[in-house]
Design an enzyme around this catalytic site. Structure first.
Site, PDB file in Angstrom:
ATOM      1  N   LYS A   7       0.863  -1.189   0.000  1.00  0.00           N
ATOM      2  CA  LYS A   7       0.000   0.000   0.000  1.00  0.00           C
ATOM      3  C   LYS A   7       0.888   1.224   0.000  1.00  0.00           C
ATOM      4  CE  LYS A   7      -4.444   0.996   0.025  1.00  0.00           C
ATOM      5  NZ  LYS A   7      -5.355   0.523  -0.996  1.00  0.00           N
ATOM      6  N   SER A  61      -8.526  -0.684  -4.643  1.00  0.00           N
ATOM      7  CA  SER A  61      -8.808  -0.330  -3.262  1.00  0.00           C
ATOM      8  C   SER A  61     -10.320  -0.268  -3.064  1.00  0.00           C
ATOM      9  CB  SER A  61      -8.116   0.989  -2.915  1.00  0.00           C
ATOM     10  OG  SER A  61      -8.081   1.174  -1.510  1.00  0.00           O
TER      11      SER A  61
END
Length: 591
Positions: free
Chosen positions: A196, A391
């Site tokens: 991430k 996401s």
């Protein structure tokens, strides 16, 4: 004194009023001119011109003023991908359209995923109609050339060339700047979410090894798709195309011809000779007739034969996912309400959700996810992924009956992070500003003006861990994957559409047309259906001007647009292999 104030106020009101009147009349005239130009008859011998400067967008803008430059009072036309695909498909059998002329004019803001869908549509046009496709540009950008390479002939201006150089992802890092300003950023992400990387520019001065790994794989995968398709169209090898990219040997027109990336050098007026060779006749003035995608799409007749048939609705989730209500992004409550309305509408038989979002609010994503779940329990729901469905974009996609993506889509990024900015030291050291106050409880003054306490930090960590656990559980359930498998491909890692199929994140490659075809098949509608788009209704003054350009949406007949049982057999076979479809000798039926 009072007289002067009254006079000046009246004068100002007069001036402002007249300016507004001029603007309103200008917009009115622009609307009338646009409407008249859109309905002007199309003559036989016309050429469909695909120009990327026409601004081909994923979703229809809610604002009717979108594309209008109020400084110059000019408008930039835009065409939705849905309309562009309809236009190209209709042109196959339209006797007035002789062929397609691709004129990239730079890639503009068109994403690579949209170019992939346009390219596939043009390839189908060539194969099924037998009509010509020619391409020309002064200087081909890489995206424009990717689209143009599908043409029968690709030509370039003598002093132009092809900017063929490969793909790269670069990131700006701000840690050094933040350090100089005494700004401190605290990042909260689960230990597993090492990929991430959105937080890295604020805490590092270069890519982490994990991020370098994922971005290298992503660049390689996407470039392989582009090279593969260009090589197939141009009769070249991947090695030849990579050599061109490495030494920039197509940058000059003559070199591009020698390397076989283009077929010849011409000035644009010399393209008329090729149109003549293709059998196109000019008008009485010796000029060739071109029609833009937008204008041609606006002239397609609505499907009056199926007005009472069941509807397949295309709903857009385009942009950042945010909390609340609105129309300039993917607002959680707004999209959830639209999904709820479609669930309650008995005339809607299936829904295609076009997701083009890099993510955003975890809360808003969960609100949307719940309505997707409720809708899927009653009607087929198919997700068509655009340039991004990552996401939060993947979070809201996971419940769908089937997920289709372009090979150049960016998806996955199953992970979560939080950030907290501590500006207290910066304000004191750089600006001489301090903050003091009283509080009723220990965290009542939690803000950017002081560091977090251990308790506050623990709560933030617990929060992101909770979201990650929920996210991975939703993916496991929606994709029917073991949680262990989901954890292997999660961690915030971004995947290309090309790689997403092999790891179970999607069910098949395919664009918006393929997704609609699958929705029709799953709903068992045969050829008795019509297609509609959900478009945000403008409010106030915008609604008045939207009405000026209002037109009947063309609901395209199944057999004319999608050719489900022939053109998309590869999609059905892929879905059958994934267990989403059950194969029968003569047809496919969804379980």
């Amino acid at each position: 004194m009072n007289f002067s104030k009254t006079f000046l106020a009246g004068l100002l009101a007069f001036i402002v009023g007249n300016v507004l009147i001029v603007m309103l009349w200008s917009l009115f005239v622009m609307g009338i001119v646009g409407a008249l130009s859109a309905t002007t008859g199309l003559e036989k011998g016309s050429i469909l011109r695909i120009d990327l400067s026409e601004n081909i967008v994923e979703a229809p803008p809610a604002d009717p003023f979108a594309g209008i430059d109020f400084r110059t009072m000019t408008s930039t036309p835009h065409v939705t991908l849905f309309d562009a695909l309809r236009a190209i498909d209709a042109a196959k059998s339209d006797p007035r359209i002789e062929g397609i002329y691709i004129r990239p004019n730079g890639q503009g803001a068109v994403s690579m995923a949209v170019l992939e869908e346009l390219r596939a549509a043009i390839a189908d046009f060539k194969a099924e109609s037998g009509k010509f496709v020619l391409a020309y540009d002064e200087m081909y950008g890489q995206g424009g050339y990717y689209l143009a390479s599908v043409a029968d002939g690709v030509y370039v201006q003598p002093e132009g060339g092809v900017d063929w150089h490969g793909l790269a992802f670069n990131t700006l890092f701000f840690k050094g700047l933040l350090d100089k300003l005494d700004l401190r950023v605290e990042v909260f992400r689960p230990t597993a979410c090492k990929f991430k990387s959105a937080v890295e520019p604020y805490i590092l001065d270069r890519m982490s090894e994990a991020n370098r790994e994922q971005m290298s794989a992503l660049v390689g995968s996407m470039w392989d798709v582009v090279v593969e398709e260009v090589a197939a169209s141009r009769g070249l090898t991947a090695e030849e195309l990579n050599a061109c990219a490495d030494d920039l040997s197509a940058l000059l027109a003559d070199d591009a011809v020698a390397r076989r990336l283009v077929d010849g050098v011409k000035y644009e007026d010399e393209m008329n000779d090729l149109f003549a060779e293709a059998g196109v006749e000019p008008d009485s003035d010796g000029e060739y007739r071109f029609v833009s995608l937008g204008r041609y799409a606006s002239q397609l007749e609505p499907d009056m034969k199926h007005l009472g048939a069941g509807r397949v609705t295309v709903l857009y989730a385009d942009g950042q996912i945010v909390d609340g209500e609105g129309s300039d992004a993917v607002y959680g409550n707004t999209l959830a309400a639209q999904l709820r309305d479609l669930r309650l509408d008995e005339g809607v038989k299936a829904v295609v959700v076009r997701v083009n979002s890099p993510g955003g609010s975890a809360l808003a994503s969960d609100v949307i996810w719940r309505e997707m779940e409720l809708l899927r329990a009653e009607k087929p729901v198919i997700v068509s992924m655009g340039a991004y469905a990552a996401s939060g974009g993947y979070y809201i996609s996971a419940p769908a009956d089937a997920i289709l993506a372009d090979r150049l889509t960016l998806t996955g990024s199953i992970g979560v992070f939080g950030m907290f900015l501590d500006a207290g030291a910066a304000m004191k050291q750089k600006l001489g500003i301090t903050v003091d106050g009283v509080r009723s409880n220990r965290s009542a003054d939690m803000s950017m003006f002081r560091p977090l306490t251990p308790t506050e930090r623990a709560v933030m960590l617990r929060s992101v861990d909770r979201v990650y656990e929920t996210f991975t559980g939703i993916v496991a359930e929606g994709r029917n994957l073991p949680i262990e498998k989901v954890l292997e491909i999660a961690g915030g890692r971004v995947w290309s559409g090309a790689d997403a199929l092999g790891i179970g994140l999607i069910d098949s490659y395919g664009g918006l047309k393929s997704a609609i075809a699958v929705a029709v098949d799953k709903a068992g509608l045969g050829e008795e259906y019509r297609i509609e788009e959900v478009r945000e209704a403008p409010h106030g003054l915008a609604a008045i001007f939207a009405a000026l350009n209002a037109r009947v949406e063309a609901h395209v007949e199944h057999s004319e647009l999608f050719g489900l049982y022939d053109e998309y057999r590869h999609v059905r076979e892929a879905l059958a292999q994934q267990g989403v479809l059950t194969y029968c000798p003569y047809r496919f039926a969804f379980e």
